[in-house]
Structure formats: C-alpha cells, structure tokens
Motif scaffolding. Structure first.
Motif: not given
Ligand code: F6R
Length: 592
Positions: A437-438, A443-445, A565-568, A574-575
């Motif tokens: 979900s993170i 993807k939106r940022y 925050l690390q995951l974001i 990657c995106d």
C-alpha cells in the motif's frame, strides 16, 4: 570510496573469476569504473569505465589467466571516471600493478619529480605515482615489500594499497593508512580486501592489519610484518556473517531487503543489553555527553540527545563530525563523546575521534566488527544489523537507534522504556507488511521537484532522516524541518505543488504539530501524514495518511515511523527508474 581486492589461489587455477565475484561484492563502495590485473608470466590488465556488469560485457574479465591478481572498483576522487583513470595502475614498463583506495595529498609533487626523472604518466589519478615509485625503489635494489613500505613513507594522505610485481612473481603486498583493509584465510586461497563482504564466499577468518603494517600474501599463506619487516603473529577473527547475508536473495534491491530485515536488526541489537550495562558501569560518572557523526548516523545522534537529556538529565550536544574540531576546546575528562557510525571507517568521524581521545572518554557505536573506530575508541558497542550493502542506510540506522535507546534507558534505569523496546520489532514488521500500500501511495509523489518533512521533538530527526533518504536516492530536493520552525522562513516555499510529509505520532507534541500541519494546509500543500491508526483529525486534515500501530507513542516513534519514510523513498526511486542501491555520486563508506 573505492573497493580493492587481491587473491592468491593455492592451486594453479585462474583467479579472475574469484576476483570478479569478490570485487562485485564491493560495488557499494563505488561504481564509476572497474579493473582487474592477473599474473601469468606477465601482468594482464583489463579495465573500463562504468559498472562491473557493463565493463564485463565489453571485456570479459573471467577469461583472464593466472592464479593470482588484484581488482578495483572506483569512486572517483582525484581524476574523472575515465578508462585511463580506472585501476589497476601500472608503471610505464608494466612491471608493477597497484590498486588503491584513499586519496594522496602530495601526489602532484611526487608526479612532478618522477616526470623530471623520465617517468611517463597516462592517467590524471593520484594513484598512478604509486606503481612508478615502487618500480623505482625496486630498481634501486629493494624487494617488493620494502619498496611498498618506502612508498608508504613518501605518500601523504589515506591509502589502502595492494601491489604486485612481475619481478617478484607469486606475491601480493598490501599496506594501509587511514583506509580500511582486511586479509582473510580461505580454503582455496588467501585474500586481501577493503571490507569483509568482498570475501565472505571464500574466507571468513580475518585479520585487520594496523596502520603501517605490511601484509604479504603468497600461495603458502599470509604474513603480517611490522615497520621493520619483523613478522607479527596475529590470531584471525572469525566473521559469523554468512555469505547469504550479503546477497539479494530474490529481492529486487539490497535496500528493500535491508528494510525488511529491520525488525531482526533491532531484536539482535537488543541482545547487547548486558554488554551495554557493563560499558555504562566502566564509564562511570559523566557530566556531559556529546554525540558525533555524519549523515544518517547524525540523525540517530539527535534522537540520542533528546533521549539522554529527557531521561538521564545529562546535558548533551550533537556535532557533525567534520565540524567537531571547532568545538573540541570545550570538552574535558568529564565528557563522554559518543561516535555513531555504520561503517566505523568514516574519515570525518575518525578524525574527530582522534581529537576527542585527547581530552575525553570515547565510545563508538558501530556496525562493522573490527573496523577502525572499534579499535580507536575507548569503549565500543557493535550494532547487530549484519552487513548493509545498499548505499542508503536503513537497517543500520534502526540498529544504531536501538543501541542508543538501550544506552539511554539503562543509564536512566528506565525499565518501562526497555520493555517498550522489545515490542518495536513487531511494530516494524507491521509497517513492512503494508509495503504494497505504501508502494501505491508513493506512485502519487514521483512528480515532486521539492518536498518538506516536518516533525517535532522526537519526530524532528525522523523528518531529517526522511528528507535525506528521499534526496539521496530519488534526487528530489527535500528538506527536513522542525515543524515549529517552518513559519520562520521556509513556509514561503509551500504551495499546491509541494508535498509535505508530516510525522505526527500521538504524544505531548501532537497538538502543536497539528497547528503546523494546518498552517501548511492553509497554503495548499499536498499533505501526506504518518500518524497513529484511527487518528481522525490528522486524516481529515491530510490528503492521505500512512497509519502506524496506535501503541507507538512519540518517544519510540523514531524506531517505527522512520520505516514508511524509507519505503516511500525506495518506491519513488524505483518508479523513476533509478537504482536505489547505487545513488549517483555516493558510496557506502566515505574514507576521504
Ligand atoms: C545515508 C548514509 C550516510 C551515512 C554517512 C555516515 O543513507 O548512509 O549519510 O550515514 O556517510 O556513515 P557512517 O555511518 O558509516 O559513519
């Protein structure tokens, strides 16, 4: 900061495939260019610009013949990343080959002298003077060991060097000053490298030569000699990190693998309790504490200051390592200076440690066993994160925090906090299990050009760390701010194109942070909040939220709220199509 490897096989087999594998394991230390040299009646060299896989496709390192050799992966410091500047470097008769990690301060003067004597140079590196000098000293009658020693006396700066000469076949000679170096004993042969992950597949009994000592590798074994050439007997340390720990094991990148290993890193570091208790007892009374570190380790240190001051009531400073010397006059024998470092080799931290030892008690909290700072500090705690390969620190940061929490809680005899710490691995796993979900949220940022991270009190260093993770791997400009400070200037930068990530756990600072959240909301910012599960007010005031177990209060928040925050940062990278394990211009160990 460059990785170096050397290997001599016991059997007459080609060493190139082994060297290639070992140097590949050190790519986290630099990936501008790569090269190998092997010996098979002559010195064979292949090298090129680019990362290991690319250069190998062009040159096929593995078909080089010879049962021993050296290898290098470069993080350019002196001289651009070009094929000519790639290591190994040779003298102009192709007799001596050298790999080097570090930076030489007096290379220009030496180069000028050598040019006057007729030597010809082809690179713009500092390193190239080394093979020329070794060759010159060997021509004057020294053997390879003495020539390397004499070269070490002439050069100023930091270095770990491995040299081979066709005039003394079957031998590698290595030495170091201010740069890391290990030698290792394996079943198939003998190794020298910048760091243990290089050789874990082949050898796990390791010696770290001290500054000025010379390591001599032959197919019969490894000898360590002192500055007078006398053999010193040393007992190798067995490294219990398994080779698998330094591999991706099916994950796309080391960074995401290491994020998923964080609960184990915290759990294992909590196992250091008895050791930390012992250290606190030996340190005795201190009037003042000062944390010294760089980057992510500096952010862990800020949390340390908040903890020690609020729990133990001892005045505590935090200083960036490269700025330490400007404050050094204020430290005395009642001061404990705590150094936080993943690698234990960071040059700035080591120089500050050298200064601090003159006046104060010193403690290093380090992840890499046997690294320089573990030997240089008076006391030493090893965090138990295992090897971290991704350049961006993740699991070692949480392991550092764990050691700092334990240290502060034990100092303050706060058993309640210690009990809380044992629940942290569960909270971390809850976040990590929500990573899909993170990923969607991230993807939106990825459009952002700038981002702000806000937090107060214990959440302030989380905001700093969140911003550092974002900028170093996504290349998006990000600022971490104490939430209350934003209105003193940076608020002018907030508009409807700027994401603001607000770290707002439950606790004493919640209401004040909410006021700051409303301030940025009023300026149209896109607010992504990390808050407690069920925190309706934050959800209503944010564009979206990432929820954390509501039992996690503000004091232990750094150990859990840092994870989303690390995951974001990971997923945005990657995106955008970048490699999170190898951010541009960076390296894992900063030894310059
Ligand atoms: C960022 C990062 C760096 C290091 C810094 C200090 O993700 O890893 O900022 O924290 O270079 O390194 P150590 O902890 O090895 O002293």
């Amino acid at each position: 900061m460059c990785g170096i490897v050397g290997c001599i096989l016991k059997e007459k087999k080609d060493a190139a495939p082994v060297l290639f594998e070992c140097i590949q394991n050190l790519e986290y230390r630099g990936y501008d260019s790569i090269g190998l040299a092997t010996y098979d009646n002559r010195i064979n060299v292949k090298k090129g610009k680019g990362d290991i896989k690319k250069v190998n496709r062009e040159q096929n390192f593995k078909n080089m013949s010879g049962s021993y050799g050296i290898a290098h992966t470069r993080w350019a410091s002196t001289g651009k990343p070009t094929p000519e500047n790639a290591h190994p470097h040779l003298d102009d008769t192709n007799t001596v080959a050298v790999v080097h990690n570090g930076t030489l301060e007096n290379h220009s003067e030496i180069r000028d002298e050598l040019i006057k004597e007729g030597h010809e140079f082809i690179s713009t590196t500092d390193t190239e003077v080394i093979p020329h000098m070794i060759k010159k000293f060997m021509d004057e009658g020294l053997n390879l060991e003495d020539a390397v020693r004499k070269c070490g006396e002439k050069i100023e700066g930091s270095y770990a060097i491995v040299a081979m000469s066709k005039d003394e076949p079957g031998k590698l000679v290595a030495t170091r000053k201010d740069s890391p170096l290990i030698v290792a004993f394996g079943k198939e042969g003998y190794f020298v490298a910048s760091d243990t992950p290089a050789v874990l597949d082949y050898a796990r009994d390791v010696i770290r030569p001290k500054e000025g000592e010379i390591a001599i590798l032959t197919k019969e074994g490894i000898e360590i000699h002192d500055e007078n050439g006398k053999e010193i007997k040393k007992v190798p340390q067995h490294i219990d990190w398994s080779p698998e720990m330094a591999k991706k094991e099916g994950f796309d990148h080391f960074m995401i693998k290491e994020i998923t290993e964080q609960s184990a890193a915290v759990k294992n570091t909590l196992g250091q309790r008895a050791n930390i208790e012992k250290i606190i007892k030996s340190i005795g009374d201190v009037k003042r504490i000062c944390f010294v570190a760089c980057g992510t380790s500096y952010h862990a240190s800020i949390t340390g200051k908040y903890l020690i001051e609020s729990l133990a009531g001892i005045a505590c400073d935090v200083v960036i390592a490269s700025e330490f010397k400007y404050t050094a006059k204020t430290w005395d024998e009642d001061t404990l200076v705590i150094f936080i470092s993943q690698s234990g080799e960071t040059f700035d931290s080591r120089m500050a440690l050298k200064e601090a030892r003159k006046t104060s008690k010193t403690l290093a909290i380090v992840n890499v066993a046997g690294s320089a700072m573990t030997e240089e500090a008076e006391y030493f705690i090893q965090t138990q994160a295992g090897p971290e390969i991704g350049v961006a620190a993740t699991k070692t940061y949480l392991a550092q925090l764990t050691a700092i929490y334990l240290f502060a809680a034990l100092m303050a005899k706060d058993e309640k906090l210690i009990r809380e710490l044992y629940k942290v691995p569960k909270y971390i796993d809850e976040v990590v299990n929500e990573r899909e979900s993170i990923k969607e949220i991230s993807k939106r940022y990825d459009f952002a050009k700038n981002a702000f991270y806000l937090g107060r009190g214990f959440s302030y260093p989380i905001a700093l760390e969140g911003a550092l993770k974002l900028k170093e791997i996504t290349y998006i400009h990000a600022e971490g701010y104490a939430a209350g400070e934003l209105k003193h200037g940076p608020l002018a930068l907030i508009d409807e194109k700027v994401p603001v990530i607000v770290v707002i756990p439950p606790g004493d600072d919640y209401s004040k942070t909410m006021v700051n959240l409303e301030e940025v909301k009023a300026r149209g910012a896109i607010i992504l909040s990390v808050c407690a599960k069920g925190d309706k007010k934050t959800a209503e005031n944010s564009k979206e939220v990432i929820e954390i177990n509501a039992e996690v209060g503000d004091i232990i928040a750094p150990l859990v709220y840092a994870v989303p925050l690390q995951l974001i940062s990971y997923y945005v990278t990657c995106d955008k199509g970048y490699n999170p394990d190898k951010p541009r211009n960076l390296a894992k160990v900063i030894t310059v």
